[in-house]
Each structure stands twice: as C-alpha cells, then as structure tokens.
Scaffold this motif. Structure first.
Motif, PDB file in Angstrom:
ATOM      1  N   GLN A   1       0.826  -1.202   0.000  1.00  0.00           N
ATOM      2  CA  GLN A   1       0.000   0.000   0.000  1.00  0.00           C
ATOM      3  C   GLN A   1       0.865   1.259   0.000  1.00  0.00           C
ATOM      4  OE1 GLN A   1      -3.689  -0.019   0.024  1.00  0.00           O
ATOM      5  NE2 GLN A   1      -2.998   1.930  -0.845  1.00  0.00           N
ATOM      6  N   SER A   2       1.950   1.213   0.742  1.00  0.00           N
ATOM      7  CA  SER A   2       2.869   2.348   0.797  1.00  0.00           C
ATOM      8  C   SER A   2       3.477   2.627  -0.573  1.00  0.00           C
ATOM      9  CB  SER A   2       3.977   2.070   1.819  1.00  0.00           C
ATOM     10  OG  SER A   2       4.920   3.122   1.854  1.00  0.00           O
TER      11      SER A   2
ATOM     12  N   ASP B   1       0.847   4.035  -2.880  1.00  0.00           N
ATOM     13  CA  ASP B   1       0.531   5.426  -2.542  1.00  0.00           C
ATOM     14  C   ASP B   1       1.640   6.388  -2.942  1.00  0.00           C
ATOM     15  OD1 ASP B   1      -1.872   4.616  -1.494  1.00  0.00           O
ATOM     16  OD2 ASP B   1      -1.197   4.631   0.589  1.00  0.00           O
TER      17      ASP B   1
ATOM     18  N   GLU C   1       4.715   6.625  -1.645  1.00  0.00           N
ATOM     19  CA  GLU C   1       5.577   7.083  -0.559  1.00  0.00           C
ATOM     20  C   GLU C   1       7.022   6.691  -0.859  1.00  0.00           C
ATOM     21  OE1 GLU C   1       2.205   6.685   2.975  1.00  0.00           O
ATOM     22  OE2 GLU C   1       3.863   5.257   2.882  1.00  0.00           O
TER      23      GLU C   1
ATOM     24  N   ASN D   1       9.509   2.274   2.711  1.00  0.00           N
ATOM     25  CA  ASN D   1       8.270   1.496   2.651  1.00  0.00           C
ATOM     26  C   ASN D   1       8.341   0.272   3.555  1.00  0.00           C
ATOM     27  OD1 ASN D   1       9.226   2.343  -0.376  1.00  0.00           O
ATOM     28  ND2 ASN D   1       7.135   3.039   0.053  1.00  0.00           N
TER      29      ASN D   1
ATOM     30  N   ARG E   1      -2.661  -2.000  -6.724  1.00  0.00           N
ATOM     31  CA  ARG E   1      -3.878  -1.487  -6.071  1.00  0.00           C
ATOM     32  C   ARG E   1      -5.034  -2.453  -6.247  1.00  0.00           C
ATOM     33  NH1 ARG E   1      -2.059   3.139  -8.872  1.00  0.00           N
ATOM     34  NH2 ARG E   1      -0.871   4.538  -7.510  1.00  0.00           N
TER      35      ARG E   1
END
Length: 221
Positions: A121-122, A125, A127, A139, A193
C-alpha cells in the motif's frame, strides 16, 4: 542486492500476484482451503527482504501455515473457515487458548500478512525517500513499524535497522511485480492497487475475527 536474491524475489512476487486472495462472501468468512493456497507463497517474500532479520519470520510463517493446514486436513468440512478453527480450539483448549495451536499460528501469520499489505500500500501510494527514491527502505520500515515492531524485542529491532541495506531496489520490485515485462511504474502500481482490494479485505476480516473472539495476545519475542 545479491543477484540470486533478485531472481528469487522476482519469482516470489510473481507467485504472489498469480495467487491473489479471492473476494470474500457477505459474512466475511475466510475459506480455509483458499486461504492456505494463497499464503503458501509468502515465506520466500520475507527472505528476499533481508535474510538476517527476516529469516526467523520466514521460518515462523512456514511453521504457522503448516499448523493451520494440519488442523484443516483433519476435518476439512468442520474447519471450512478460519473462524471455525478458532472457535473449535477455544472450546477444546480452555484456559490455554489462545496461546496454542492453529489460533496462535493464525495470530502471527496475520501480522506477516499485514506487513506485506502495508508495504504494498505504501508503494502504491507513492511514498518514498526523496533523497533515495530508487530504494524501498522507507516502505519496508513503515510496514515493519506498524505490523511487526511492537512484537519484537530490542535485539531484533536493532538487527532490522542494520539489514535494511539488503532491501531490493524499487526497480527490482517493479520488474518482479510485472513478471519481467516492460511496463510503466504507473501501470504496475495500478495492478498492485487491484491486488490490494481483496488482500486488504482478507487481512481486515482476520483481524476483526480475532478481536471479536478475543484471539489476540500482545507480547514480544
């Protein structure tokens, strides 16, 4: 990152993407057989992220999967869902529960799943460490801090910081997720995702079940 680890990492990620969790039913019951089929490819994932600190986690996950499978194989009809396993053990083991059997195994296994979920997810997103955007240490650190750190003693936490240097480059991760195909990072993250939809739902369902049944312990190793 060692060349052999890169190859193993890429193969492992490809297996994870090919064996994604299915959509949960309306009652969020997790089918044991399908769950075990999906998590069977998790252990090598942790080896690729730094063998020194994650080797014990890899071993624990393998052992936990084996314990859950051992209970399921005794009576697949009786233990068709993870909740049925946990509820049955609660009745059987009395005061020893939940620190026993497949319940304890599931408690630790879900934490490994949570680690992977937060890591993916990191990345999805966007990051990143602005000073080292080609690395995924930030991450991995986020996933470790949120999913595993509080269950590890000081020694293991220190080892984790030391072996972050063994973490794969982001390019290796992208190539692995894309099964070696030439795709853009944006397209790759779109696939991640999509994978996370059922992955996250499954992890959340297991956490919710454990909380509802009081099948959660808060101790470090």
């Amino acid at each position: 990152m060692d060349v052999k680890l890169v190859v193993l990492f890429q193969k492992t990620i490809a297996l994870l993407m090919d064996n994604q969790f299915g959509k949960l039913p309306a009652d969020n019951a997790v089918n044991t057989k399908l769950f075990l089929e999906s998590v069977a490819y998790l252990p090598p994932f942790f080896y690729c992220l730094g063998s020194k600190v994650f080797a014990p986690i890899k071993s624990d996950i393998s052992g936990n999967i084996t314990k859950i499978r051992g209970v399921f194989d005794k009576d697949p009809a009786k233990y068709a869902t993870l909740q049925q396993i946990v509820e049955a053990e609660k009745e059987t083991h009395g005061t020893e529960w939940p620190k026993v059997g497949a319940t304890l195994a599931l408690m630790w296994l879900k934490r490994g799943l949570c680690f992977i979920q937060i890591l993916l997810q990191s990345l999805a997103d966007g990051e990143k460490d602005e000073n080292n955007p080609h690395l995924i240490r930030v991450n991995i650190t986020k996933a470790y801090d949120q999913a595993l750190k509080k269950y590890h003693g000081c020694l293991v936490q220190k080892i984790f910081k030391a072996v972050l240097l063994a973490a794969p480059y982001k390019s290796h991760f992208i190539k692995a997720l894309s099964k070696g195909q030439e795709v853009t990072e944006e397209d790759c993250m779109a696939s991640v995702r999509q994978c996370l939809v059922n992955f996250t739902a499954t992890v959340d369902a297991i956490y919710e079940m454990c909380t509802t049944l009081n099948a959660e312990l808060d101790y470090s190793v």
